[in-house]
Motif scaffolding. Sequence first.
Motif, PDB file in Angstrom:
ATOM      1  N   ASN A 154       0.801  -1.219   0.000  1.00  0.00           N
ATOM      2  CA  ASN A 154       0.000   0.000   0.000  1.00  0.00           C
ATOM      3  C   ASN A 154       0.841   1.280   0.000  1.00  0.00           C
ATOM      4  O   ASN A 154       0.325   2.374  -0.187  1.00  0.00           O
ATOM      5  CB  ASN A 154      -0.946   0.018   1.204  1.00  0.00           C
ATOM      6  N   LEU A 155       2.178   1.134   0.177  1.00  0.00           N
ATOM      7  CA  LEU A 155       3.051   2.313   0.202  1.00  0.00           C
ATOM      8  C   LEU A 155       4.027   2.345  -0.970  1.00  0.00           C
ATOM      9  O   LEU A 155       4.864   3.250  -1.041  1.00  0.00           O
ATOM     10  CB  LEU A 155       3.843   2.341   1.519  1.00  0.00           C
ATOM     11  N   ARG A 156       3.911   1.397  -1.885  1.00  0.00           N
ATOM     12  CA  ARG A 156       4.910   1.313  -2.956  1.00  0.00           C
ATOM     13  C   ARG A 156       4.802   2.445  -3.967  1.00  0.00           C
ATOM     14  O   ARG A 156       5.762   2.719  -4.692  1.00  0.00           O
ATOM     15  CB  ARG A 156       4.800  -0.036  -3.668  1.00  0.00           C
ATOM     16  N   SER A 157       3.662   3.096  -4.046  1.00  0.00           N
ATOM     17  CA  SER A 157       3.543   4.237  -4.954  1.00  0.00           C
ATOM     18  C   SER A 157       4.143   5.493  -4.340  1.00  0.00           C
ATOM     19  O   SER A 157       4.273   6.521  -5.004  1.00  0.00           O
ATOM     20  CB  SER A 157       2.069   4.484  -5.300  1.00  0.00           C
ATOM     21  N   ARG A 158       4.510   5.402  -3.069  1.00  0.00           N
ATOM     22  CA  ARG A 158       5.108   6.547  -2.378  1.00  0.00           C
ATOM     23  C   ARG A 158       6.557   6.736  -2.836  1.00  0.00           C
ATOM     24  O   ARG A 158       7.190   5.827  -3.378  1.00  0.00           O
ATOM     25  CB  ARG A 158       5.104   6.311  -0.873  1.00  0.00           C
ATOM     26  N   LEU A 159       7.079   7.946  -2.579  1.00  0.00           N
ATOM     27  CA  LEU A 159       8.499   8.202  -2.763  1.00  0.00           C
ATOM     28  C   LEU A 159       9.213   7.586  -1.564  1.00  0.00           C
ATOM     29  O   LEU A 159       9.565   8.253  -0.591  1.00  0.00           O
ATOM     30  CB  LEU A 159       8.762   9.710  -2.843  1.00  0.00           C
ATOM     31  N   MET A 160       9.393   6.288  -1.645  1.00  0.00           N
ATOM     32  CA  MET A 160       9.897   5.526  -0.510  1.00  0.00           C
ATOM     33  C   MET A 160      10.642   4.299  -1.014  1.00  0.00           C
ATOM     34  O   MET A 160      10.278   3.719  -2.044  1.00  0.00           O
ATOM     35  CB  MET A 160       8.735   5.108   0.400  1.00  0.00           C
ATOM     36  N   GLY A 161      11.699   3.922  -0.318  1.00  0.00           N
ATOM     37  CA  GLY A 161      12.446   2.731  -0.687  1.00  0.00           C
ATOM     38  C   GLY A 161      13.337   2.291   0.456  1.00  0.00           C
ATOM     39  O   GLY A 161      13.474   2.990   1.471  1.00  0.00           O
ATOM     40  N   LEU A 208      21.870  11.984   2.962  1.00  0.00           N
ATOM     41  CA  LEU A 208      20.915  10.898   3.164  1.00  0.00           C
ATOM     42  C   LEU A 208      20.673  10.199   1.832  1.00  0.00           C
ATOM     43  O   LEU A 208      20.725  10.827   0.767  1.00  0.00           O
ATOM     44  CB  LEU A 208      19.621  11.452   3.750  1.00  0.00           C
ATOM     45  N   PRO A 209      20.361   8.891   1.844  1.00  0.00           N
ATOM     46  CA  PRO A 209      20.239   8.110   0.595  1.00  0.00           C
ATOM     47  C   PRO A 209      18.940   8.414  -0.153  1.00  0.00           C
ATOM     48  O   PRO A 209      17.965   7.668  -0.054  1.00  0.00           O
ATOM     49  CB  PRO A 209      20.297   6.657   1.088  1.00  0.00           C
ATOM     50  N   VAL A 210      18.926   9.489  -0.910  1.00  0.00           N
ATOM     51  CA  VAL A 210      17.719   9.931  -1.611  1.00  0.00           C
ATOM     52  C   VAL A 210      17.360   8.998  -2.756  1.00  0.00           C
ATOM     53  O   VAL A 210      16.175   8.721  -3.001  1.00  0.00           O
ATOM     54  CB  VAL A 210      17.909  11.373  -2.127  1.00  0.00           C
ATOM     55  N   SER A 211      18.355   8.482  -3.473  1.00  0.00           N
ATOM     56  CA  SER A 211      18.091   7.776  -4.726  1.00  0.00           C
ATOM     57  C   SER A 211      17.206   6.550  -4.549  1.00  0.00           C
ATOM     58  O   SER A 211      16.401   6.233  -5.431  1.00  0.00           O
ATOM     59  CB  SER A 211      19.414   7.375  -5.391  1.00  0.00           C
ATOM     60  N   VAL A 212      17.326   5.854  -3.405  1.00  0.00           N
ATOM     61  CA  VAL A 212      16.553   4.621  -3.245  1.00  0.00           C
ATOM     62  C   VAL A 212      15.061   4.902  -3.078  1.00  0.00           C
ATOM     63  O   VAL A 212      14.233   3.996  -3.236  1.00  0.00           O
ATOM     64  CB  VAL A 212      17.055   3.803  -2.042  1.00  0.00           C
ATOM     65  N   ALA A 213      14.691   6.132  -2.739  1.00  0.00           N
ATOM     66  CA  ALA A 213      13.284   6.448  -2.524  1.00  0.00           C
ATOM     67  C   ALA A 213      12.581   6.897  -3.793  1.00  0.00           C
ATOM     68  O   ALA A 213      11.353   7.063  -3.796  1.00  0.00           O
ATOM     69  CB  ALA A 213      13.144   7.533  -1.456  1.00  0.00           C
ATOM     70  N   LEU A 214      13.319   7.109  -4.881  1.00  0.00           N
ATOM     71  CA  LEU A 214      12.702   7.553  -6.129  1.00  0.00           C
ATOM     72  C   LEU A 214      12.161   6.360  -6.905  1.00  0.00           C
ATOM     73  O   LEU A 214      12.730   5.276  -6.890  1.00  0.00           O
ATOM     74  CB  LEU A 214      13.725   8.310  -6.981  1.00  0.00           C
ATOM     75  N   ASN A 215      11.069   6.574  -7.595  1.00  0.00           N
ATOM     76  CA  ASN A 215      10.476   5.501  -8.391  1.00  0.00           C
ATOM     77  C   ASN A 215      11.367   5.079  -9.542  1.00  0.00           C
ATOM     78  O   ASN A 215      11.282   3.961 -10.031  1.00  0.00           O
ATOM     79  CB  ASN A 215       9.121   5.945  -8.952  1.00  0.00           C
ATOM     80  N   SER A 216      12.208   5.992 -10.003  1.00  0.00           N
ATOM     81  CA  SER A 216      13.029   5.709 -11.162  1.00  0.00           C
ATOM     82  C   SER A 216      14.392   5.196 -10.753  1.00  0.00           C
ATOM     83  O   SER A 216      15.011   5.705  -9.829  1.00  0.00           O
ATOM     84  CB  SER A 216      13.196   6.965 -12.020  1.00  0.00           C
ATOM     85  N   ASN A 217      14.859   4.176 -11.446  1.00  0.00           N
ATOM     86  CA  ASN A 217      16.215   3.673 -11.253  1.00  0.00           C
ATOM     87  C   ASN A 217      17.148   4.188 -12.334  1.00  0.00           C
ATOM     88  O   ASN A 217      18.327   3.873 -12.341  1.00  0.00           O
ATOM     89  CB  ASN A 217      16.233   2.137 -11.267  1.00  0.00           C
ATOM     90  N   ARG A 218      16.609   4.946 -13.268  1.00  0.00           N
ATOM     91  CA  ARG A 218      17.404   5.460 -14.373  1.00  0.00           C
ATOM     92  C   ARG A 218      17.894   6.854 -14.044  1.00  0.00           C
ATOM     93  O   ARG A 218      17.233   7.627 -13.370  1.00  0.00           O
ATOM     94  CB  ARG A 218      16.567   5.492 -15.662  1.00  0.00           C
ATOM     95  N   THR A 219      19.080   7.196 -14.523  1.00  0.00           N
ATOM     96  CA  THR A 219      19.642   8.511 -14.255  1.00  0.00           C
ATOM     97  C   THR A 219      19.288   9.454 -15.389  1.00  0.00           C
ATOM     98  O   THR A 219      19.142   9.053 -16.536  1.00  0.00           O
ATOM     99  CB  THR A 219      21.165   8.439 -14.118  1.00  0.00           C
ATOM    100  N   SER A 220      19.150  10.723 -15.054  1.00  0.00           N
ATOM    101  CA  SER A 220      18.816  11.733 -16.045  1.00  0.00           C
ATOM    102  C   SER A 220      19.880  12.813 -16.053  1.00  0.00           C
ATOM    103  O   SER A 220      20.362  13.228 -15.019  1.00  0.00           O
ATOM    104  CB  SER A 220      17.454  12.375 -15.730  1.00  0.00           C
TER     105      SER A 220
END
Length: 864
Positions: free
Chosen positions: A226-233, A529-541
Amino acid sequence: MTENENAAPETTEQTSWFLRLLRNYIDFASRRYILIVLSSLLLAGLGLWLAQRIHLDANLDSLLPRNTETIRAMKEAKARFGSTDLYTIAIVMDNPDTIALIQDELKATLEKEWPDVVYAQVARDNSFFKQHALLYLPVPYLQQIQEKLKQTKLNLGMQGPLGSDLLDDDDSAAKPAPLEWFNAQIPQQLGLPDEAADAFADFFKSSKSSDSAQQDFDPKAGIPVNLRSRLMGKTRDGQTVGLVQATLKYPSSDINYVKTIVARSKTLLDPYRARYGSRLQIGVEGPYKELEEINSLAKNGLIATIISVGLNILILLIFFRGLGPAAIVGLQAALACTLTLGAVALTYGRLNLYTVFVIAILFGMGTDFSIYMLGYAQKLVLAGRTWKEALEKTLARLFYSLLVHATTTIAGLLTLRVSRFVGFYEFALIASIGVAISFLGAFLTLPSYIFLWERIHAWIPRVWPSLRPKKALVAVPAFLKKWNGKTVVKFSAAFVGAGTLVLACFIPRVHFEYDFDNLRDVRKSGPSLPVSVALNSNRTSSQPVVVLAQDSAVMVALHDTLLQRLTVQKDPYLRSFLTLTTFVPPTDQQKERMQYIDSIGTLAQTRIFDRATGEDSVMIRTLRNLSQTQPFSSSDIPAWSLNLLRERDSSYGKIGFIYGNYNSSNAIDAGKFQDRYGHFDINGEHLSAFSSSFIFSDIIRIVKADSVKIFACMIFVLVILLGFILRDIRLSLICGIEMAVGVIWILGLMGLFHVKIGVFNLIVISDLQGYSVNICTYLLLEYLRLGRHHLRELYSNIGMLVAVCTLTTTAGYAGMLFTSHLGIISIGKFAVLGLPTLLFTTLGLTPWLCMQLIPDHKVQVRKT
């Protein structure tokens, strides 16, 4: 200094008139020294008061002319869209549910209490794009899916009831060539942004890539459904990270605004730190984290200044062997620096990446005039003259040389004003003002400080040190006294000549630095703080290009142009793009695609597909679900995706983003990408396009173009000045030869030690060229007084003063070597390498050139 030299007459009516003026001023200063000192201190206080208005500007965009297309586009992007920077709050904790609660509270607070928040988000639900995935596929891709279904149906129909293949295994030619269900590159080929493209990951990968993907770390794996659509990882060590992201009205380049954000963020987050204690890590990440650049710039400027001042004082103490002379010279330099800061406040009101270190440089350069004056006067005092007589004689003897020094230095600096590069011409004006103030101070205030200092010493001799030297400043070593001066000159000239031939071979190894990653500040502000793991995208821009249009129809046409370049022309520099059309295909296209989607849905419902196994079974079930889609409009897509394209006035459809596939910090790559995607003319409208990487390419282009112009202008100015000042083609030729030899030595040493030329250290060239002329001129004028028979005196008198002044100027740059900004360090390296090199080549070559090109009768004429 010889007695004959002291007795050398200075004649001509004009010279006598000027000498009388100088003597009258020295007489006035000897009687009114307190008045002059107090006046200078009041001016210094005024300079310090004005300096409080100066602010630091660490942004590279401030170094470009305001009328460049990149800067105009940047201003329009800020005015219409706001900031492309995201204000990001990172929350690290063990409990995902608690993080979700904190996210919601922070989002509500930002939207309610921060009026400069355009929008805030804590989730990016991609389910809409999954449900409507087929509507994003052009007709050729849908046709491919339809053909794959037919082929799969045929293959299933050829199998027996137990699933065995009814065709002969050896008759492989009878089997149709297998088709792919989906091409994994489709999202990128369609220009879908990372935020939406990752929603298709489950559809656009083969079973092999799926197996590979399962081996990779998935930051969403440990998050409740229920939290996977969140900016969370989750991180690899099991920590849960949540984000709150907001778009603000003003960018992170607005320093005063960022100061406000830093203060408000502390007030916003401190209650959560107090409530949860050590269980919670929370802080602002990204461009609004803190005033990192400006704080680092201030620290670097302070460090460089302290080190430069310290080195200069040490050199003065060693040379003068007394605290009094070092204090007097240092006080004069400090006075010049404070007045220069006041001038900065009245002119530009800021210090940038180039000018923030000008005070450290000026402290070294500003001591030169005072060192010449005080050092020369001390020799005369040691010979038995009073301070008043010594200063009169020093002014008469050195005024012309110091005037040439100041004139050539200022002229060399002011040639930087022909450049359009802000860093160059602001440095040129500020440094020129500082040199002029230092020159005037040596004549107008230094005598008064000397008289006051010696008067205080007479009152309290045991406490207050004297300026009077106890012995000669420079003692000639015994072994050098045995050497013939001409032999030393010939040997040193031969060595310089041989070195010139050798080092010329290393000049081709000198390269230009194009990568701004090698010119950045490397100072770290603390752990992030580890921001990248909380983003939905794993691709870099990469940093996107912001494209602005006045008409939404033009943006639709731009979308088609970009799609053509991406899918047909396959431009390797283009990775993806984002417009409203990317998220919302045109209505007519959706209607056309629905015909194929309905056909796919009908075909996928055929019962024979129930026999499918493996990947085919998964894709059949997926297509049955996806074919239930319906056409949609911009009002149907998620708010977070529409916010990506929303302007400040809440409109959308006239802004787009282009993502490149290149090294954005490399000015060459950035320039190539800018040539392709920085200029658009569509339907008669010129579109405004901006990317921060364009700033890199623009800076390099301007600097490289202007460097040739600056160099040519500088040579022209120096030749004219030397011709006017020296009035002798032979003397000008000596200066020209020395300058050429010095340049060869410097470039050769740069090639030997792999020191690159770049947009920062190019600024040193003007100082080096001017300094080469200054050193040579001092030696020339002293040679014309002494001749070839007093070469030891040439070196021990003006030669030693030139050497000390070169060391103090070098020390002014040396402080830069201890900063954390690689571009600033490159300035220090260039100067610390170049200035001593010029001193060595000039001392080694100029006396020999004088012996060869200046006849003895010329010396006598100059002396009489």
